[in-house]
Structure formats: structure tokens, C-alpha cells
Design an enzyme around this catalytic site. Structure first.
Site, PDB file in Angstrom:
ATOM      1  N   ASP A  11      -9.935  -8.086   3.600  1.00 47.22           N
ATOM      2  CA  ASP A  11      -8.705  -7.291   3.773  1.00 47.22           C
ATOM      3  C   ASP A  11      -7.604  -8.160   4.393  1.00 47.22           C
ATOM      4  O   ASP A  11      -6.812  -7.700   5.219  1.00 47.22           O
ATOM      5  CB  ASP A  11      -8.953  -6.031   4.611  1.00 47.22           C
ATOM      6  CG  ASP A  11      -7.817  -5.011   4.458  1.00 47.22           C
ATOM      7  OD1 ASP A  11      -6.899  -5.233   3.646  1.00 47.22           O
ATOM      8  OD2 ASP A  11      -7.857  -3.993   5.182  1.00 47.22           O
ATOM      9  N   HIS A  48       1.408 -10.629   7.352  1.00 45.28           N
ATOM     10  CA  HIS A  48       2.704 -10.031   7.682  1.00 45.28           C
ATOM     11  C   HIS A  48       3.542 -11.072   8.398  1.00 45.28           C
ATOM     12  O   HIS A  48       3.032 -11.805   9.238  1.00 45.28           O
ATOM     13  CB  HIS A  48       2.537  -8.827   8.617  1.00 45.28           C
ATOM     14  CG  HIS A  48       1.888  -7.649   7.976  1.00 45.28           C
ATOM     15  ND1 HIS A  48       2.486  -6.905   6.987  1.00 45.28           N
ATOM     16  CD2 HIS A  48       0.672  -7.077   8.186  1.00 45.28           C
ATOM     17  CE1 HIS A  48       1.674  -5.927   6.608  1.00 45.28           C
ATOM     18  NE2 HIS A  48       0.564  -6.005   7.311  1.00 45.28           N
ATOM     19  N   HIS A  78      -9.680   3.338  -0.780  1.00 43.09           N
ATOM     20  CA  HIS A  78      -9.240   3.234   0.618  1.00 43.09           C
ATOM     21  C   HIS A  78      -9.368   4.645   1.182  1.00 43.09           C
ATOM     22  O   HIS A  78      -8.531   5.509   0.927  1.00 43.09           O
ATOM     23  CB  HIS A  78      -7.801   2.724   0.654  1.00 43.09           C
ATOM     24  CG  HIS A  78      -7.138   2.801   1.994  1.00 43.09           C
ATOM     25  ND1 HIS A  78      -6.718   1.682   2.680  1.00 43.09           N
ATOM     26  CD2 HIS A  78      -6.818   3.859   2.778  1.00 43.09           C
ATOM     27  CE1 HIS A  78      -6.163   2.054   3.827  1.00 43.09           C
ATOM     28  NE2 HIS A  78      -6.197   3.366   3.904  1.00 43.09           N
ATOM     29  N   HIS A  80      -4.837  -9.372   0.073  1.00 40.98           N
ATOM     30  CA  HIS A  80      -3.435  -9.059  -0.222  1.00 40.98           C
ATOM     31  C   HIS A  80      -2.675 -10.373  -0.325  1.00 40.98           C
ATOM     32  O   HIS A  80      -2.474 -11.050   0.679  1.00 40.98           O
ATOM     33  CB  HIS A  80      -2.834  -8.165   0.866  1.00 40.98           C
ATOM     34  CG  HIS A  80      -3.504  -6.821   0.957  1.00 40.98           C
ATOM     35  ND1 HIS A  80      -3.169  -5.770   0.125  1.00 40.98           N
ATOM     36  CD2 HIS A  80      -4.507  -6.369   1.741  1.00 40.98           C
ATOM     37  CE1 HIS A  80      -3.927  -4.722   0.413  1.00 40.98           C
ATOM     38  NE2 HIS A  80      -4.755  -5.055   1.389  1.00 40.98           N
TER      39      HIS A  80
HETATM   40 ZN   LIG Z   1      -7.122  -0.531   2.696  1.00 38.13          ZN
END
Ligand SMILES: [Zn+2]
Length: 437
Positions: free
Chosen positions: A312, A316, A181, A62
């Protein structure tokens, strides 16, 4: 460029000559170069006996840009990736706006071209806005400059069986894959942690294994029914492993990934850890499971039932993570610790050798994502995508040293083995002496 004294996959020491971004020669360490090779070599990196692996490839990162540049940007995320030994990452689609059109995936792709310290391969959303109602423009994303081959609503599950079937059918036309997912939403409404003894004791809403396993079983059957490619994101339970093993035994086109944290950490950390109880640093989707699950995941990664380690990486900002458990965001950063965690969980335990690590962290993810320039054996003619790794050092994880913009690592203060010394992207160093160049 000459990369001296490295051990490819842990083998005998060699020198690697790189010319025009390609591996031009691999010869025993210290021996004379072949005719014509040294004349064009201008820089020398002393590998000091480090292990050389093909540059790592992440199927699940991400990067947060566009939309959450306070958490991560393409620049900081790819610097983080390079420090972890990665030369390519797949950027997940749950950005703001969502990467569900040719325009947005091309924007991410261009950001990668401009600011990337590794290659950035955008992942396209399966459904418009990740809302699970209507298929996104999969064909347009595949045909775009970003050449999307992996499609995922990651963060959310494509729970509608008809939409999932259509997506699997659609991606066949361009050799794409749907990365699911797996999280049945009704079974995980308000879920906070793994459903089990600990969630019962803590009074936190449980996240049952069956919510993952039911979707994986359904999707394996759908993939077989339409003859398409399915990839299962972040497998976290022993039951999921059994289902995937069964699907593979049928010859179905199913691949799977596991995260480093699911190979090392367990749900009891929510109750008791060096970082205190109820520490949201351990809050992640899917949740940390039991020691029994960890054992099954390690065995599955070792025997090939699980094909890939994917980070993954989920950055944050502090304010989203350092809050009470129920309100905290789910996810952990992972790019800069992945190889060390895999060494701890898989190599130092005797479950994988370095060739096995290369297969699961470079070769297989490049193959699944259809990245032809990555995951190649370190041989003459291959792109010089290389990570140099010293497995003998041990260091305490210090988040303040991360290149990532975020610091939400569950390993802070833990001593982990190994260190990435250098990373090369098509012969150009992106990391030297552990630092971003
Ligand atoms: Zn996921």
C-alpha cells in the site's frame, strides 16, 4: 551473467548462471559450470552469501502517475520498488484521470514499459471514476494491451452490494479478481484513527473495526454466492482475520493481504511517538490498530489465513503530510522498507522462514495477480527475477536515501534489519550494491 555465492531461500551457497534472462544453471558455489554455460556468461555479481529470493511482487502500489507526478511517477515509483527488491508492482487505479478505461490502463502500462525499473501491471477501477455508481469497462480493460486481471476502487470501498455482486460476476469471464478496500463509509464518516481507548483520550473521531469487518463478511458471502474471486486489501483487525479464516474454511475463493505497517505499528503512536504526538506520519487508511490486532495479523500471515504482504505504498508530498492531523493525507511509502519490516515482524520473531517470505511476497501475489513471469521458484528455466538480501545488517532508516519522490515513512530514525543488495529483472540488474542502476 553469473550470480555467485548466494543462498536460495536461505539454503546452501550456490552460483546462479543467467543466460538470455533465464536461469540457465544453479550449481554449488565455486563448482565448475556445466558444458556450454560459462561461454555466454559475461558479468559476475558476488552475492557474498546473501539470501536469494524470487523477485518480490506487490499487489498494492500507488504510483500516482498520471495526475500526481509531484508525489511519484512511474519512474521513481518503480525505482523505489526495485530498491525494495520488487520486480513487479500492481499500480492502483486511483490516479487522475482514474484508470477506469482501456485507454488509461494502457497509458499506465506503456509508461511502465518505457520508464519502469520493474514490471508495472495496471489495476483497473471497478466503478467509473471510483464513484461507486456504475461499473467501469472491466471487459475492455481485461482485453486491452494491459491485460488487467485485478480490479479495485482502492482508496474507496465498493459499498453498494449490488454493484459489488455485478463486479464479482463480471470478472469471472476473464479469471479476474475484485480487490476490495473494505471500509463501510457511513461508519467511518470523518474518522481519523482507530476507534478505541486512544481515540477517546485524544478526542479524534474513531474508525471502528466493524466498518472493515462488516464489508469483508458481506463480500465473502457475495463471492461465495456468485462463485467468484475476492481479494481483501490491507486487512487490519483481529476480527477481519476471523472472518477470512471462516470463509477459507468453507473453501471459498478468498485471498487477503496485510501491509508491513500493520504488522509492526500500533495506534498508540498517534498519542506518543519519537516523532511527537498527533504526527500525521502515522495517519493511514485503514488506521493503525492495537497490539492485539497486530498479534492476530502476524499469526494469520504465518498460518496462511492472510496470503500476501502488500505495501500500500502511498507517496504524498510534504505539504500534504506535514500539516495538522485532521487535514493531512492518509498513507505511507513502503516499497523500500517492506522486506526489512517483514524480517523484523515475522522472521526475527520465528513466525516465518525465508521460504515463507518468498511465498507471501512473491509467489502468492504473482498467482493472485495472474503474473505468470513472476513468483517462480529460482530453478533452471525460470525468468531470472531475483532479489539478493543481506539479513544480517542493521541500518537506520534514512528517507533522504529513498528513490521514491516522497518521504512519508513512519520508520524514519528507526533501526531495521536487513538490506537489499541487488535486484534482477529478467537477468538485468535494476539495483546493485543497494543503488538503482
Ligand atoms: Zn486502500
Amino acid at each position: 551473467m553469473l550470480i555467485k555465492n548466494v543462498r536460495i531461500l536461505g539454503g546452501e551457497p550456490v552460483d546462479i548462471a543467467v543466460v538470455d534472462g533465464l536461469i540457465a544453471e544453479v550449481r554449488p558455489a565455486g563448482s565448475a559450470p556445466a558444458e556450454g554455460v560459462d561461454g555466454v556468461v559475461d558479468g559476475v555479481v558476488d552475492g557474498r552469501g546473501a539470501i536469494a529470493l524470487p523477485g518480490l511482487v506487490d499487489l498494492h502500489t500507488h504510483l500516482r502517475e498520471p495526475g500526481r507526478e509531484d508525489a511519484e511517477t512511474v519512474q521513481t515509483g518503480t525505482q523505489s520498488a526495485a530498491r525494495g527488491g520488487y520486480t513487479a508492482v500492481h499500480a492502483m487505479a486511483n490516479t487522475m484521470p482514474v484508470a477506469d478505461t482501456a485507454g488509461v490502463v494502457e497509458q499506465v502500462w506503456r509508461l511502465g514499459q518505457e520508464f519502469g525499473h520493474c514490471d508495472v501491471q495496471p489495476v483497473g477501477a471497478v466503478t467509473v471514476g471510483l464513484e461507486g455508481r456504475q461499473l467501469a469497462e472491466l471487459g475492455a480493460m481485461a482485453d486491452s494491451a494491459a491485460r488487467v486481471r485485478v480490479f479495485s476502487d482502492d482508496g474507496k470501498c465498493v459499498d453498494d452490494a449490488v454493484l459489488m455482486r455485478r463486479a464479482l460476476e463480471y470478472v469471472k469471464a476473464f479469471d479476474g479478481v475484485v480487490a476490495q478496500h473494505a471500509q463501510e463509509p457511513k461508519l467511518t464518516k470523518d474518522a481519523q484513527m482507530n476507534e478505541g481507548v486512544i481515540s477517546g483520550r485524544l478526542g479524534l473521531a474513531g474508525w471502528p473495526a466493524v466498518a472493515e469487518e462488516a464489508i469483508i463478511a458481506r463480500d465473502c458471502l457475495l463471492a461465495a454466492h456468485v462463485g467468484s474471486r475476492l481479494h481483501v486489501c490491507h486487512v487490519s483487525t483481529a476480527g477481519s482475520v476471523e472472518i477470512i479464516r471462516w470463509a477459507k474454511s468453507k473453501g471459498w475463493n478468498v485471498t487477503a493481504e496485510v501491509t508491513p505497517h500493520h504488522l509492526l505499528l500500533t495506534d498508540d503512536l498517534v498519542e506518543e511517538s519519537p516523532n511527537g504526538a498527533y504526527n500525521p506520519i502515522y495517519k493511514v487508511n485503514p488506521p493503525l490498530r492495537t497490539a492485539h490486532d497486530v498479534q492476530a495479523l502476524r499469526a494469520a500471515l504465518a498460518d496462511g489465513t492472510i496470503d500476501v504482504v502488500a505495501t500500500d505504498h502511498a507517496p504524498h508530498p510534504v505539504e500534504d503530510k506535514e500539516t495538522e492531523w485532521a487535514a493531512a493525507a492518509m498513507g505511507m511509502v513502503g516499497l523500500e522498507t517492506a522486506l526489512s519490516v517483514v524480517q523484523e515482524a515475522m522472521v526475527d520473531t520465528g513466525l516465518l522462514d525465508w521460504a515463507g517470505v518468498a511465498e507471501r511476497m512473491s509467489v502468492a501475489p504473482a498467482r493472485i495477480g495472474r503474473l505468470s513471469g513472476h513468483g517462480r521458484p529460482l530453478e533452471v528455466g525460470a525468468p531470472a527475477n531475483i532479489v539478493l538480501y543481506d539479513p544480517s545488517s542493521r541500518t537506520e532508516v534514512d528517507p533522504s536515501s529513498f528513490a521514491s519522490k516522497s518521504r512519508n515513512t513512519p520508520y524514519e530514525g528507526m533501526t531495521l534489519p536487513g538490506r537489499v543488495l541487488a535486484t534482477f529483472l529478467r537477468g538485468k540488474p535494476t539495483v546493485l550494491e543497494g543503488k538503482v542502476t
